[in-house]
Scaffold this active site. Structure first.
Site, PDB file in Angstrom:
ATOM      1  N   GLU A  97      26.704  53.804  48.483  1.00  0.00           N
ATOM      2  CA  GLU A  97      26.263  53.743  47.084  1.00  0.00           C
ATOM      3  C   GLU A  97      25.836  52.337  46.665  1.00  0.00           C
ATOM      4  O   GLU A  97      25.145  52.169  45.667  1.00  0.00           O
ATOM      5  CB  GLU A  97      27.386  54.208  46.141  1.00  0.00           C
TER       6      GLU A  97
ATOM      7  N   LYS B 220      37.000  44.279  49.902  1.00  0.00           N
ATOM      8  CA  LYS B 220      35.633  43.944  49.486  1.00  0.00           C
ATOM      9  C   LYS B 220      34.648  44.064  50.647  1.00  0.00           C
ATOM     10  O   LYS B 220      33.467  44.332  50.441  1.00  0.00           O
ATOM     11  CB  LYS B 220      35.593  42.528  48.908  1.00  0.00           C
TER      12      LYS B 220
ATOM     13  N   GLU C 192      33.842  47.648  50.609  1.00  0.00           N
ATOM     14  CA  GLU C 192      33.038  47.963  49.428  1.00  0.00           C
ATOM     15  C   GLU C 192      31.572  47.618  49.650  1.00  0.00           C
ATOM     16  O   GLU C 192      30.675  48.393  49.289  1.00  0.00           O
ATOM     17  CB  GLU C 192      33.567  47.188  48.221  1.00  0.00           C
TER      18      GLU C 192
ATOM     19  N   CYS D  92      44.110  40.139  41.904  1.00  0.00           N
ATOM     20  CA  CYS D  92      43.354  39.517  42.992  1.00  0.00           C
ATOM     21  C   CYS D  92      44.025  38.265  43.543  1.00  0.00           C
ATOM     22  O   CYS D  92      43.803  37.905  44.703  1.00  0.00           O
ATOM     23  CB  CYS D  92      41.945  39.182  42.523  1.00  0.00           C
TER      24      CYS D  92
ATOM     25  N   SER E 206      35.547  54.099  35.223  1.00  0.00           N
ATOM     26  CA  SER E 206      34.318  53.483  34.732  1.00  0.00           C
ATOM     27  C   SER E 206      33.236  53.560  35.798  1.00  0.00           C
ATOM     28  O   SER E 206      33.506  53.407  36.992  1.00  0.00           O
ATOM     29  CB  SER E 206      34.585  52.020  34.371  1.00  0.00           C
TER      30      SER E 206
ATOM     31  N   GLU F  16      31.271  47.332  30.783  1.00  0.00           N
ATOM     32  CA  GLU F  16      32.469  48.157  30.736  1.00  0.00           C
ATOM     33  C   GLU F  16      32.989  48.300  29.309  1.00  0.00           C
ATOM     34  O   GLU F  16      33.443  49.380  28.896  1.00  0.00           O
ATOM     35  CB  GLU F  16      33.544  47.541  31.634  1.00  0.00           C
TER      36      GLU F  16
ATOM     37  N   CYS G 206      36.914  47.684  39.115  1.00  0.00           N
ATOM     38  CA  CYS G 206      36.624  46.409  39.790  1.00  0.00           C
ATOM     39  C   CYS G 206      37.249  46.296  41.171  1.00  0.00           C
ATOM     40  O   CYS G 206      36.777  45.546  42.011  1.00  0.00           O
ATOM     41  CB  CYS G 206      37.130  45.242  38.937  1.00  0.00           C
TER      42      CYS G 206
ATOM     43  N   GLU H 280      30.802  50.724  27.602  1.00  0.00           N
ATOM     44  CA  GLU H 280      31.074  52.062  28.117  1.00  0.00           C
ATOM     45  C   GLU H 280      32.325  52.636  27.453  1.00  0.00           C
ATOM     46  O   GLU H 280      32.366  53.823  27.081  1.00  0.00           O
ATOM     47  CB  GLU H 280      31.254  52.029  29.630  1.00  0.00           C
TER      48      GLU H 280
END
Length: 567
Positions: free
Chosen positions: A367, A359, A362, A500, A320, A280, A300, A283
């Site tokens: 993907e 999560k 996710e 988190c 990102s 990241e 994230c 990037e």
């Protein structure tokens, strides 16, 4: 601020003007019972469990929403008050699924605690509770309307805190219920699965999908190589499930427990947090140097990603392309790790222990290629420990396994709002300048404020950054980007307030006071780490040397980066 003198249960006290009866009583050590009240939310005054007698008032008064006045006289424990509180709770029970022994909140339920504290052993009202179908249509969250007490906490979390609006009050009077509009399921509305509704629910009306049985079965399968990763926020919160002080670091005990129940390897998500910073950070530099889309937004937090996909899809180019640390871990486990140790990827089962309900969703995204097989929340791990009958308090601390168990303090602070940004700045500064950054603690990016900002001079270039937690705060920043009035280069966005450590899968209660203690624990992990900068992680260096080549390489893009889509 002006002071007023009041009398509560015969005791005089001086309190600031505007103080509620509830808070004034607490100053005297008198804990008035509540149900709809939550310390981090707006006052509702819905349930009336907190009623008291006020001299001169004909009716009982709700203490949570009534400010005191000078010479006010209050009684909190009269026969009339006790009878009213019991009646309110008994009416709630008459429309509540009281199958407590099999409820996920058994032992940690505010209604159950109220019944005990008010000495309620039964009720005389007709039971009107209707057992309704349970909504478990999505990968993350389960809703059981038969247990909903209509307190409104979840609605406030969804609307006022997260700005999502997936659930509402519907109908009126005794027909009122809470849920998505038009009786839809959560899967059919723009829910981001953040679980903040779960964190504030006083009962078992909404909770995370239970994947512990799947994990127990996998651990029994001798043909599978089962590995696990632990997110940074888990190590400073799991102890709360076992009466350990908030914010206590119990990393080594968690590792020891997971080995005992049969995991082949116990790894640390902090390792791929360090890797995320490498990808990241580079990037960001690539975007700055090559006129890429700015500001760059972190990726994230899966709840945040779902939010921008639903509500601001025109801004997806700002996000990102990096996968989250959880998903990077999964991708590397079934490629680099499998090759290095000669294990077939189809025999590897990747398990994540996360503070986050989103999560779970996710890991199921198309993907992501099903690289992560099972995701448990902190609460689910707590239940597994209790089910195992292993006393985590007496376990000796053990170390993570190599290579994915080697990490830095920078990876650890991913668990707190501002941590990703601070970790990135530590690395970006040294990569650009070639100089050592001696003062590595960016304290103005820390804390529970919803929006924080800073400027950093990197080799003569001023980099403007912002840190955001909570989706309502994210919408403020995103609106500025849409209007073209946002001057930041890099913005960290975390879905959950506090980051988190305040995730929807964390132990309940999950209040701001508790979050502050967890954050302190996270920064203590960083402070005591031997290495505190991601680019100095020797295992990450080896990974690039042996497999990835360099940040943003072709193989890095294939395994560690992804794309997002309009929903």
């Amino acid at each position: 601020m002006d002071k007023v003198n009041i009398n509560i249960d015969g005791y005089d006290i001086e309190v600031p003007e505007g103080t509620t009866i509830l808070k004034a009583a607490k100053m005297l050590g008198i804990n008035i019972p509540t149900l709809c009240y939550h310390p981090d939310q707006n006052i509702k005054g819905n349930c009336r469990v907190c009623v008291v007698e006020v001299e001169g008032s004909k009716n009982l008064t709700a203490s949570c929403c009534t400010p005191v006045w000078n010479n006010m006289k209050i009684k909190t424990n009269t026969k009339r008050v006790r009878r009213a509180r019991r009646t309110v709770v008994e009416l709630i029970l008459a429309d509540h699924n009281c199958d407590c022994t099999t409820c996920i909140r058994n032992g940690n339920c505010e209604l159950q605690n109220l019944c005990r504290d008010l000495n309620i052993e039964g009720y005389d009202f007709d039971n009107v509770n209707e057992i309704l179908p349970i909504d478990n249509s999505n990968p993350s969250i389960v809703r059981d309307l038969s247990k909903c007490i209509k307190c409104g906490r979840c609605i406030e979390a969804c609307h006022n805190v997260q700005n999502v609006g997936a659930i509402y009050n519907m109908n009126r009077s005794s027909d009122m219920k809470v849920g998505p509009p038009l009786n839809k399921k959560l899967q059919e509305v723009p829910c981001v699965y953040c679980g903040q509704c779960i964190s504030v629910c006083p009962v078992g009306a909404i909770y995370e999908k239970n994947d512990t049985k799947r994990l127990w079965d996998v651990l029994e399968d001798k043909n599978k190589h089962v590995i696990v990763q632990i997110a940074p926020a888990v190590r400073v919160s799991l102890g709360e499930e076992f009466n350990i002080e908030h914010g206590s670091i119990i990393t080594g005990k968690i590792v020891a427990f997971l080995r005992r129940i049969g995991f082949d390897k116990v790894f640390d998500t902090n390792f791929t947090a360090d890797l995320t910073i490498m990808e990241e950070g580079n990037e960001l530099l690539d975007r700055i140097n090559n006129d890429g889309t700015l500001p760059m937004l972190t990726s994230c937090s899966p709840g945040w990603i779902r939010y921008i996909e639903y509500f601001y899809p025109e801004l997806l180019d700002h996000v990102s392309t990096c996968k989250s640390p959880q998903q990077m871990f999964g991708a590397l486990s079934k490629s680099y790790y499998a090759n290095k140790y000669n294990i077939s990827p189809k025999d590897i089962v990747v398990v994540s222990i996360m503070p986050c309900t989103a999560k779970k969703a996710e890991a199921n995204r198309d993907e992501m290629g099903k690289d992560v097989d099972i995701v448990l929340t902190t609460r689910e791990l707590g239940r597994m420990i209790k089910e195992s009958r292993i006393d985590i308090n007496v376990l000796s601390e053990e170390e993570f396994d190599a290579p994915f168990g080697i990490s830095t303090g920078a990876g650890a602070i991913f668990g707190a709002t501002g941590g990703v940004m601070e970790a990135a700045l530590r690395t970006v500064y040294e990569v650009v300048t070639g100089d050592e950054l001696t003062n590595i603690e960016f304290k103005n990016l820390r804390g529970l404020d919803g929006i924080k900002e800073a400027e950093v001079n990197i080799d003569g270039t001023i980099i403007k950054v912002a840190v955001v937690s909570g989706l309502k705060n994210a919408s403020i920043i995103l609106d500025k980007i849409k209007k073209g009035i946002c001057e930041y280069h890099f913005i960290e966005i975390m879905c959950c307030p506090g980051g988190c450590i305040g995730g929807g899968g964390q132990p309940i209660p999950n209040t701001n006071e508790i979050k502050g203690k967890r954050i302190k624990g996270i920064y203590n992990v960083d402070k005591t780490s031997k290495i505190r900068k991601s680019h100095l992680n020797p295992a990450v260096k080896t990974l690039y040397d042996e497999f990835l080549g360099k940040p943003l390489s072709e193989i890095s893009h294939r395994l560690l980066h992804t794309h997002y889509k309009k929903r």
